[in-house]
Enzyme design. Structure first.
Site, PDB file in Angstrom:
ATOM      1  N   GLU A  67     -36.030 -26.566  26.657  1.00  8.23           N
ATOM      2  CA  GLU A  67     -36.959 -25.431  26.518  1.00  8.23           C
ATOM      3  C   GLU A  67     -38.044 -25.376  27.588  1.00  8.23           C
ATOM      4  O   GLU A  67     -39.234 -25.247  27.277  1.00  8.23           O
ATOM      5  CB  GLU A  67     -37.586 -25.459  25.113  1.00  8.23           C
ATOM      6  CG  GLU A  67     -36.539 -25.411  24.028  1.00  8.23           C
ATOM      7  CD  GLU A  67     -37.112 -25.539  22.617  1.00  8.23           C
ATOM      8  OE1 GLU A  67     -38.340 -25.615  22.473  1.00  8.23           O
ATOM      9  OE2 GLU A  67     -36.323 -25.558  21.662  1.00  8.23           O
ATOM     10  N   ASN A 114     -31.070 -27.496  27.967  1.00  8.34           N
ATOM     11  CA  ASN A 114     -30.908 -26.840  26.668  1.00  8.34           C
ATOM     12  C   ASN A 114     -32.060 -25.876  26.401  1.00  8.34           C
ATOM     13  O   ASN A 114     -33.223 -26.223  26.611  1.00  8.34           O
ATOM     14  CB  ASN A 114     -30.898 -27.948  25.591  1.00  8.34           C
ATOM     15  CG  ASN A 114     -30.495 -27.460  24.225  1.00  8.34           C
ATOM     16  OD1 ASN A 114     -29.475 -26.783  24.084  1.00  8.34           O
ATOM     17  ND2 ASN A 114     -31.275 -27.802  23.204  1.00  8.34           N
ATOM     18  N   HIS A 142     -30.265 -19.865  17.944  1.00  8.04           N
ATOM     19  CA  HIS A 142     -30.926 -19.609  16.655  1.00  8.04           C
ATOM     20  C   HIS A 142     -30.964 -18.091  16.490  1.00  8.04           C
ATOM     21  O   HIS A 142     -31.752 -17.407  17.134  1.00  8.04           O
ATOM     22  CB  HIS A 142     -32.329 -20.210  16.645  1.00  8.04           C
ATOM     23  CG  HIS A 142     -32.331 -21.703  16.717  1.00  8.04           C
ATOM     24  ND1 HIS A 142     -31.858 -22.487  15.682  1.00  8.04           N
ATOM     25  CD2 HIS A 142     -32.701 -22.563  17.694  1.00  8.04           C
ATOM     26  CE1 HIS A 142     -31.961 -23.769  16.013  1.00  8.04           C
ATOM     27  NE2 HIS A 142     -32.460 -23.841  17.234  1.00  8.04           N
ATOM     28  N   GLU A 183     -27.347 -25.477  18.861  1.00  4.27           N
ATOM     29  CA  GLU A 183     -28.203 -25.493  17.661  1.00  4.27           C
ATOM     30  C   GLU A 183     -27.953 -24.251  16.811  1.00  4.27           C
ATOM     31  O   GLU A 183     -28.887 -23.658  16.263  1.00  4.27           O
ATOM     32  CB  GLU A 183     -29.686 -25.556  18.056  1.00  4.27           C
ATOM     33  CG  GLU A 183     -30.038 -26.751  18.911  1.00  4.27           C
ATOM     34  CD  GLU A 183     -31.529 -26.862  19.235  1.00  4.27           C
ATOM     35  OE1 GLU A 183     -32.348 -26.190  18.566  1.00  4.27           O
ATOM     36  OE2 GLU A 183     -31.872 -27.608  20.160  1.00  4.27           O
ATOM     37  N   ASP A 233     -27.602 -21.511  14.261  1.00  2.00           N
ATOM     38  CA  ASP A 233     -27.813 -21.098  12.873  1.00  2.00           C
ATOM     39  C   ASP A 233     -28.087 -19.600  12.890  1.00  2.00           C
ATOM     40  O   ASP A 233     -28.594 -19.069  13.876  1.00  2.00           O
ATOM     41  CB  ASP A 233     -28.885 -21.903  12.129  1.00  2.00           C
ATOM     42  CG  ASP A 233     -30.244 -21.914  12.793  1.00  2.00           C
ATOM     43  OD1 ASP A 233     -30.483 -21.107  13.722  1.00  2.00           O
ATOM     44  OD2 ASP A 233     -31.091 -22.730  12.385  1.00  2.00           O
TER      45      ASP A 233
HETATM   46  O1  G3I Z   1     -41.673 -37.049  10.039  1.00  2.00           O
HETATM   47  C1  G3I Z   1     -42.889 -36.407   9.688  1.00  2.00           C
HETATM   48  C2  G3I Z   1     -43.418 -36.968   8.423  1.00  2.00           C
HETATM   49  O2  G3I Z   1     -43.725 -38.325   8.610  1.00  2.00           O
HETATM   50  C3  G3I Z   1     -44.635 -36.161   7.993  1.00  2.00           C
HETATM   51  O3  G3I Z   1     -45.080 -36.625   6.765  1.00  2.00           O
HETATM   52  C4  G3I Z   1     -44.282 -34.679   7.886  1.00  2.00           C
HETATM   53  C5  G3I Z   1     -45.475 -33.830   7.528  1.00  2.00           C
HETATM   54  O4  G3I Z   1     -45.433 -32.575   8.160  1.00  2.00           O
HETATM   55  O5  G3I Z   1     -43.808 -34.249   9.117  1.00  2.00           O
HETATM   56  C6  G3I Z   1     -42.622 -34.921   9.528  1.00  2.00           C
HETATM   57  O6  G3I Z   1     -42.255 -34.453  10.769  1.00  2.00           O
HETATM   58  C7  G3I Z   1     -41.667 -33.166  10.784  1.00  2.00           C
HETATM   59  C8  G3I Z   1     -40.284 -33.294  11.385  1.00  2.00           C
HETATM   60  O7  G3I Z   1     -39.709 -32.013  11.546  1.00  2.00           O
HETATM   61  C9  G3I Z   1     -39.352 -34.139  10.540  1.00  2.00           C
HETATM   62  O8  G3I Z   1     -39.175 -33.539   9.306  1.00  2.00           O
HETATM   63  C10 G3I Z   1     -42.531 -32.258  11.621  1.00  2.00           C
HETATM   64  O9  G3I Z   1     -43.766 -32.013  10.957  1.00  2.00           O
HETATM   65  C11 G3I Z   1     -41.814 -30.947  11.874  1.00  2.00           C
HETATM   66  O10 G3I Z   1     -42.565 -30.207  12.840  1.00  2.00           O
HETATM   67  C12 G3I Z   1     -40.439 -31.219  12.446  1.00  2.00           C
HETATM   68  O11 G3I Z   1     -39.802 -29.986  12.642  1.00  2.00           O
HETATM   69  C13 G3I Z   1     -38.685 -30.028  13.514  1.00  2.00           C
HETATM   70  C14 G3I Z   1     -38.965 -29.186  14.754  1.00  2.00           C
HETATM   71  O12 G3I Z   1     -37.814 -29.176  15.593  1.00  2.00           O
HETATM   72  C15 G3I Z   1     -40.139 -29.729  15.557  1.00  2.00           C
HETATM   73  O13 G3I Z   1     -40.489 -28.868  16.547  1.00  2.00           O
HETATM   74  C16 G3I Z   1     -37.488 -29.486  12.783  1.00  2.00           C
HETATM   75  O14 G3I Z   1     -37.138 -30.367  11.708  1.00  2.00           O
HETATM   76  C17 G3I Z   1     -36.301 -29.346  13.740  1.00  2.00           C
HETATM   77  O15 G3I Z   1     -35.264 -28.634  13.098  1.00  2.00           O
HETATM   78  C18 G3I Z   1     -36.727 -28.556  14.973  1.00  2.00           C
HETATM   79  O16 G3I Z   1     -35.640 -28.538  15.849  1.00  2.00           O
HETATM   80  C19 G3I Z   1     -35.817 -27.753  17.051  1.00  2.00           C
HETATM   81  C20 G3I Z   1     -35.055 -28.451  18.156  1.00  2.00           C
HETATM   82  O17 G3I Z   1     -35.476 -29.783  18.275  1.00  2.00           O
HETATM   83  C21 G3I Z   1     -35.244 -27.697  19.482  1.00  2.00           C
HETATM   84  N1  G3I Z   1     -34.886 -26.305  19.345  1.00  2.00           N
HETATM   85  C22 G3I Z   1     -35.521 -25.582  18.240  1.00  2.00           C
HETATM   86  C23 G3I Z   1     -35.279 -26.317  16.918  1.00  2.00           C
HETATM   87  C24 G3I Z   1     -35.868 -25.555  15.752  1.00  2.00           C
HETATM   88  O18 G3I Z   1     -37.261 -25.451  15.846  1.00  2.00           O
END
Ligand code: G3I
Length: 375
Positions: A169, A210, A246, A274, A276
């Site tokens: 990105e 990517n 997405h 990715e 969906d």
């Molecule tokens: O692991 C912590 C946890 O310890 C904490 O208690 C909790 C509280 O918010 O957060 C947890 O981390 C979260 C993490 O996902 C794991 O669940 C983050 O807050 C959350 O921001 C994170 O979101 C991920 C996101 O990327 C981050 O930008 C999504 O699951 C994931 O699906 C998303 O994936 C991205 C790709 O990497 C890149 N392309 C877009 C895609 C969708 O946004």
């Protein structure tokens, strides 16, 4: 996974993918799941159907969910590739400078290997999900931290990752570079530096750029296209472009296939990384079909990864964008994808009787004339 080839060329990586296809086909034939009718073939899982044309069909997973029986059973049944939704990102793997944590990633790789699945690595360098200590760095300190991170992570997993999202990105909608800390502190050369470092750390992995919003021919995909063209011309080790995809049921997909094709024509592999699609029912199923048909119609499209498989755990919490519902039941979109995969031309080692190429690889790779990543 038997990633034992000493060749860092795309042909070496092709053998790995072909072995996944062979394992899947043999296993399913033994259990009678593949129905042969004349020349027609029909596999009844996503991974096996994709393998028939030499491709993978994968999903993002959370390794912490593998203990949930239905989650693991569906994953193992349907997919021949996995990627960590979060566990291989910078904040997860290097929470403090120089202190690496590979627990989630190692668990994913171990599971994949036990199931004969490929592994995608996501992602070595990204402006988001950087640990706090990175966000405060400037100039050469940031450069060195980025290079050390790539070396540490790609080095740890070397030989176990089929494709790495080296950089994620880094472009704006208008096709210019995103003004991240990496861009502002390191200048235009940082993406190239990242790819060279990844190549040094894991010469056998397919190295991908990517991004999202590249679901057709537009200003953003044009900008990425120009970067890839430049990298290939100058011998920067890039092998692949990932199209996150997405999407929503009404997304404009009119130039989706054409866009994949123009990148493949440059000589890089393309991957849908990715996928969906928001919505439900036939509209959602049709969009999934369109994307799958586009991949299998493009010889250089190596496979598709969906960003999670059950609506129970999608990052799009208010939507139902995946192929299985919250109870792990197959949705209409699942059938559309399976049908499109089964309709693909079969893989073959060489050209088919009518002279058309049957491998998904770009012609230059099949013929050994590719110049990129030359060693
Ligand atoms: O692991 C912590 C946890 O310890 C904490 O208690 C909790 C509280 O918010 O957060 C947890 O981390 C979260 C993490 O996902 C794991 O669940 C983050 O807050 C959350 O921001 C994170 O979101 C991920 C996101 O990327 C981050 O930008 C999504 O699951 C994931 O699906 C998303 O994936 C991205 C790709 O990497 C890149 N392309 C877009 C895609 C969708 O946004």
């Amino acid at each position: 996974m038997s990633l034992t080839s000493s060749s860092p060329t795309p042909r070496g990586r092709r053998r790995v993918r072909a072995s996944v296809a062979a394992v899947a086909t043999v296993g399913l034939a033994a259990t009678g799941v593949i129905a042969f009718s004349g020349t027609a073939r029909a596999a009844d899982t996503l991974g096996a159907a994709a393998a028939e044309s030499g491709r993978y069909f994968g999903t993002a997973i959370g390794p912490h969910l593998l203990g949930e029986a239905d989650y693991a059973a569906t994953l193992n049944q349907e997919f021949n590739s996995v990627v960590a939704e979060n566990d291989m990102k910078w904040d997860a793997t290097e929470p403090s400078q120089g202190q690496f944590n590979f627990s989630g990633g190692d668990r994913l790789v171990e599971h994949a290997q036990s199931q004969g699945m490929e592994v995608r690595g996501h992602t070595l360098v990204w402006h988001a999900q950087q640990p706090g200590w990175v966000q405060g760095l400037t100039g050469d300190s940031l450069r060195q931290a980025m290079l050390d991170h790539i070396d540490g992570v790609a080095g740890h997993f070397a030989g176990q990752i089929d494709s790495w999202d080296v950089v994620n990105e880094a472009f704006e909608w208008d096709g210019s570079r995103r003004q991240s800390n990496l861009q502002q502190q390191l200048g235009d050369g940082w993406i190239e530096e990242a790819f060279r470092a990844a190549d040094a750390a894991d010469p056998d992995a397919t190295l991908c750029y990517n991004d999202y919003g590249t679901d057709g021919i537009n200003a953003k995909s044009d900008g990425i296209y120009r970067m890839v063209e430049d990298f290939l011309a100058r011998g920067v080790p890039i092998d692949c472009v990932g199209f996150q995809s997405h999407l929503d049921s009404n997304s404009d997909l009119s130039s989706y296939q054409q866009n994949l094709q123009r990148f493949a024509d440059l000589g890089v592999e393309v991957q849908i990384t990715e996928l969906d699609i928001g919505g439900s029912g036939s509209a959602q199923a049709n969009a999934y079909r369109t994307v799958t048909e586009a991949c299998v119609a493009v010889q250089g499209c190596a496979g598709i990864t969906i960003w999670g498989f059950t609506d129970k755990y999608s990052w799009r919490a208010d939507d139902t964008p995946l192929l299985f519902d919250t109870n792990y039941q197959k949705k209409e979109a699942y059938g559309a994808v399976l049908d499109a995969l089964n309709a693909a031309a079969p893989a073959g080692d060489g050209d088919q009787e009518d002279g058309t190429a049957s491998s998904y690889l770009p012609a230059a790779w099949r013929e050994g004339t590719s110049t990129h990543r030359a060693t």
